[in-house]
Scaffold this motif. Structure first.
Motif, short mmCIF file in Angstrom:
data_model
loop_
_atom_site.label_atom_id
_atom_site.label_comp_id
_atom_site.label_asym_id
_atom_site.label_seq_id
_atom_site.Cartn_x
_atom_site.Cartn_y
_atom_site.Cartn_z
N ARG A 38 0.67 -1.13 0.20
CA ARG A 38 0.12 0.33 -0.07
C ARG A 38 0.66 1.48 0.05
NH1 ARG A 38 -2.10 -0.75 6.12
NH2 ARG A 38 -0.99 0.27 7.42
N ARG A 39 0.38 2.48 -0.93
CA ARG A 39 0.95 3.82 -0.42
C ARG A 39 0.20 4.92 -0.56
NH1 ARG A 39 3.71 5.30 -5.71
NH2 ARG A 39 5.80 3.97 -5.11
N ALA A 40 0.38 5.09 0.95
CA ALA A 40 -0.52 6.30 1.23
C ALA A 40 -0.11 8.10 0.75
CB ALA A 40 -0.53 6.32 2.86
N PRO A 41 -0.66 9.16 0.85
CA PRO A 41 -0.53 9.98 0.25
C PRO A 41 1.08 11.14 1.12
CG PRO A 41 -2.37 10.14 0.57
CD PRO A 41 -2.52 8.62 1.07
N GLY A 42 2.04 10.73 -0.05
CA GLY A 42 3.52 11.79 0.79
C GLY A 42 4.18 10.45 1.31
N THR A 43 3.60 8.78 1.46
CA THR A 43 5.09 8.18 2.09
C THR A 43 5.34 6.98 0.87
OG1 THR A 43 2.98 6.41 2.20
CG2 THR A 43 3.16 8.06 3.66
N ARG A 45 5.45 3.46 -0.82
CA ARG A 45 4.60 1.57 -0.90
C ARG A 45 5.51 0.77 0.06
NH1 ARG A 45 3.70 -0.35 -6.77
NH2 ARG A 45 5.75 0.11 -6.73
N THR A 90 -6.07 4.08 5.36
CA THR A 90 -6.01 4.31 3.89
C THR A 90 -4.54 4.81 3.45
OG1 THR A 90 -8.27 5.91 5.61
CG2 THR A 90 -7.18 6.81 3.23
N ALA A 91 -5.24 4.11 1.92
CA ALA A 91 -3.63 4.09 1.01
C ALA A 91 -4.90 3.36 -0.60
CB ALA A 91 -2.74 3.28 1.08
N GLN A 112 -8.55 1.69 -4.20
CA GLN A 112 -8.07 3.12 -3.79
C GLN A 112 -9.31 2.04 -1.73
OE1 GLN A 112 -7.10 6.43 -3.22
NE2 GLN A 112 -7.29 5.93 -0.54
N THR A 114 -10.33 3.49 1.35
CA THR A 114 -10.39 5.29 2.10
C THR A 114 -11.40 4.13 3.65
OG1 THR A 114 -10.94 6.46 0.48
CG2 THR A 114 -11.01 7.40 2.70
#
Length: 117
Positions: A38-43, A45, A90-91, A112, A114
């Protein structure tokens, strides 16, 4: 060539559950493992969970006890059952398949997830 098709993402409240599915097709003779990242915003994977062809599993510490990975070798499908979801889950979740001795990575298109608080 290997194709991965994901399904099952969506919006859920904290404490809820979702189940992700990833169906693999194509040349699957040398599959090592399948899993979810998973990849969350600003991070970056990150690995969520993986399962080998013989059923050995590996989980990120953050999801142990809440997520369960499983696979159906007949259907060439891997599942991620996600329970007790938290907003930090969330990611975009990506299906991954590792193929061959090197191994080579195949990726799904991403789905996605959420989790609202």
């Amino acid at each position: 060539q290997v194709q991965l098709v994901e399904s099952g993402g969506g919006l859920v409240q904290a404490g809820g559950s979702l189940r992700l599915s990833c169906a693999a097709s194509g040349s699957l003779f040398s599959v090592n493992s399948m899993g979810w990242y998973r990849r969350a915003p600003g991070t970056q994977r990150e690995l969520v969970a993986a399962i080998t062809t013989v059923g050995t599993t590996n989980y990120a510490d953050s999801v142990k006890g809440r997520f369960t990975i499983s696979r159906d070798n007949v259907k060439n499908t891997v599942y991620l059952q996600m329970n007790s979801l938290k907003p930090e889950d969330t990611a975009v979740y990506y299906c991954n398949l590792k193929y061959g001795p090197q191994p080579f990575n195949y990726w799904g298109q991403g789905t996605q997830v959420t989790v609202s608080s």
